[in-house]
Design an enzyme around this catalytic site. Structure first.
Site, mmCIF file in Angstrom:
data_model
loop_
_atom_site.group_PDB
_atom_site.id
_atom_site.type_symbol
_atom_site.label_atom_id
_atom_site.label_comp_id
_atom_site.label_asym_id
_atom_site.label_seq_id
_atom_site.Cartn_x
_atom_site.Cartn_y
_atom_site.Cartn_z
ATOM 1 N N GLU A 1 6.752 -3.906 -1.197
ATOM 2 C CA GLU A 1 6.819 -5.376 -1.138
ATOM 3 C C GLU A 1 7.765 -6.006 -2.160
ATOM 4 O OE1 GLU A 1 2.763 -6.819 -1.259
ATOM 5 O OE2 GLU A 1 2.246 -5.799 0.614
ATOM 6 N N ASN B 1 8.367 0.343 1.433
ATOM 7 C CA ASN B 1 7.287 -0.146 2.294
ATOM 8 C C ASN B 1 7.153 -1.665 2.167
ATOM 9 O OD1 ASN B 1 4.937 0.720 3.972
ATOM 10 N ND2 ASN B 1 3.681 -0.067 2.286
ATOM 11 N N HIS C 1 0.886 -5.639 9.370
ATOM 12 C CA HIS C 1 -0.332 -6.456 9.379
ATOM 13 C C HIS C 1 -0.067 -7.587 10.365
ATOM 14 C CE1 HIS C 1 -2.182 -4.150 6.236
ATOM 15 N NE2 HIS C 1 -1.117 -4.291 5.472
ATOM 16 N N GLU D 1 0.472 0.543 7.791
ATOM 17 C CA GLU D 1 -0.774 -0.194 7.499
ATOM 18 C C GLU D 1 -1.204 -1.039 8.689
ATOM 19 O OE1 GLU D 1 -0.508 -2.337 3.760
ATOM 20 O OE2 GLU D 1 0.626 -0.723 2.796
HETATM 21 C C1 XIL Z 1 -5.241 -3.881 0.082
HETATM 22 C C2 XIL Z 1 -6.550 -3.104 0.113
HETATM 23 O O1 XIL Z 1 -6.848 -2.727 1.436
HETATM 24 C C3 XIL Z 1 -7.667 -3.950 -0.466
HETATM 25 O O2 XIL Z 1 -8.864 -3.189 -0.576
HETATM 26 C C4 XIL Z 1 -7.269 -4.485 -1.837
HETATM 27 O O3 XIL Z 1 -8.268 -5.364 -2.311
HETATM 28 C C5 XIL Z 1 -5.933 -5.210 -1.775
HETATM 29 O O4 XIL Z 1 -4.961 -4.334 -1.213
HETATM 30 N N1 XIL Z 1 -0.362 -4.298 1.532
HETATM 31 C C6 XIL Z 1 -0.506 -3.088 0.884
HETATM 32 C C7 XIL Z 1 -1.863 -2.549 0.613
HETATM 33 O O5 XIL Z 1 0.503 -2.412 0.622
HETATM 34 O O6 XIL Z 1 -1.916 -1.832 -0.591
HETATM 35 C C8 XIL Z 1 -2.900 -3.655 0.600
HETATM 36 O O7 XIL Z 1 -4.190 -3.033 0.480
HETATM 37 C C9 XIL Z 1 -2.789 -4.513 1.834
HETATM 38 C C10 XIL Z 1 -1.453 -5.170 1.890
#
Ligand code: XIL
Length: 317
Positions: free
Chosen positions: A131, A172, A208, A238
């Site tokens: 990110e 990522n 997401h 993810e």
């Molecule tokens: C999230 C986890 O799933 C949660 O449990 C935590 O509180 C916050 O992070 N992008 C990412 C992940 O790269 O690491 C994140 O995971 C979700 C968004």
């Protein structure tokens, strides 16, 4: 056959799921997570983040990460390791420290070298930087960019490669699943690392996504082709597709279509090597805690029953 078996039959490396330490005492949950027909890969949701592993400078704590790594080994599942350099879940000694270019590079290199060395031979891939971009494709203002400039990205990749030359190294990010400024920014990062002479093996599309607003299969295909043209692997890292609650039959049907289109886009591109969902059951999804009023984002419901999305994914594989 399940999701992983079908993905392998299509020439992919894995279909997988994120998980987290606190969930592993749930026996029914653990049994399905360990079912290699569906999951040939797992990712620790939190256990390998900077605040978990190096909460104070120079003190490394691998207990939680090792639990997930050991589980993957026991189940003969690949491990995606996540993540080395990220602005979030970063201990305050890093984010609020007093740094010079030289001292922050040293602290970042020390973190990466320790963590990658500890997990050497156990990870299929590392998300080296997570990110780094704003929505408009410019660099996110974080302590690394503010102190080191864009060089922190290639330095991070070169450091990881030196610690484990065999693990695949990924950039990522989210909202890079269709063409646009942020996807172009991710392509710029890949070229930057390549031009610096450091190794970068892949790009992770977090994905997401939102029911009804998920990019079409053809929009995703165009985007995947742009990354593939840079010579890197691509993974959906993810994946989850959230909806405004309550869930209805119509929303579940649209969600199934959105999952199918996304997985089909990966299947159709030979550089797309796998898909990971961000946990598999709504019981443990991160979505409701972060996106108020939204949820039901995963292919298994909160009772661990398969939703329409499951068969839709399988039909794309
Ligand atoms: C999230 C986890 O799933 C949660 O449990 C935590 O509180 C916050 O992070 N992008 C990412 C992940 O790269 O690491 C994140 O995971 C979700 C968004």
């Amino acid at each position: 056959a399940g999701l992983h078996a079908a993905a392998v039959a299509k020439g992919k490396v894995y279909f997988g799921s994120a998980t987290d330490n606190g969930e592993l005492t749930d026996a029914a949950y653990l049994a399905q997570l360990s079912n290699k027909e569906d999951f040939g890969q797992i990712t620790p949701g939190n256990a390998q983040k900077w605040d978990s592993i190096e909460p104070t400078q120079g003190t490394f704590s691998y207990t939680k990460g090792d639990v997930i790594a050991d589980l993957a080994a026991k189940n003969d599942q690949k491990l995606r390791c996540h993540t080395l350099v990220w602005h979030s879940q970063l201990p305050s000694w890093v984010s609020s420290g007093t740094w010079t270019n030289e001292t922050l590079i040293a602290a970042m290199k020390n973190h990466i070298t320790n963590v990658v060395t500890h997990y050497k031979g156990k990870c299929y891939a590392w998300d080296v930087v997570n990110e780094a971009l704003n929505e408009d494709g410019t660099y996110r203002t974080n302590i690394f960019y503010q102190t080191i400039g864009e060089a922190y990205l290639p330095i991070a990749f070169a450091t990881a490669a030196a610690a484990d030359p065999d693990v695949k190294l990924y950039y990522n990010d989210y909202n890079i699943e269709s063409s646009g400024s942020k996807s172009t920014g991710a392509q710029r990062i890949i070229k930057l690392v390549q031009q610096y002479g450091a190794k970068i093996d892949g790009v992770g599309l977090q994905a997401h996504l939102i029911v009804g607003s998920t990019p079409s299969q053809s929009a995703q295909a165009t985007n995947l082709a742009a990354f593939a043209a840079l010579g890197v692997d691509i993974a959906y890292t993810e994946l989850d597709i959230r909806m405004t609650l309550p869930s209805t039959a119509a929303l579940l049907a649209q969600q199934a279509t959105d999952y199918k289109n996304t997985v089909a886009a990966c299947v159709a591109n030979t550089k797309c090597i796998g898909v990971t969902i961000w946990d598999y059951t709504d019981k443990y999804s991160w979505v409701p805690s972060v996106f108020s009023g939204q949820g039901a984002a995963l292919p298994w419901d909160e009772n661990l029953a398969k939703k329409p999305a499951y068969e839709a994914i399988l039909s794309a594989l």
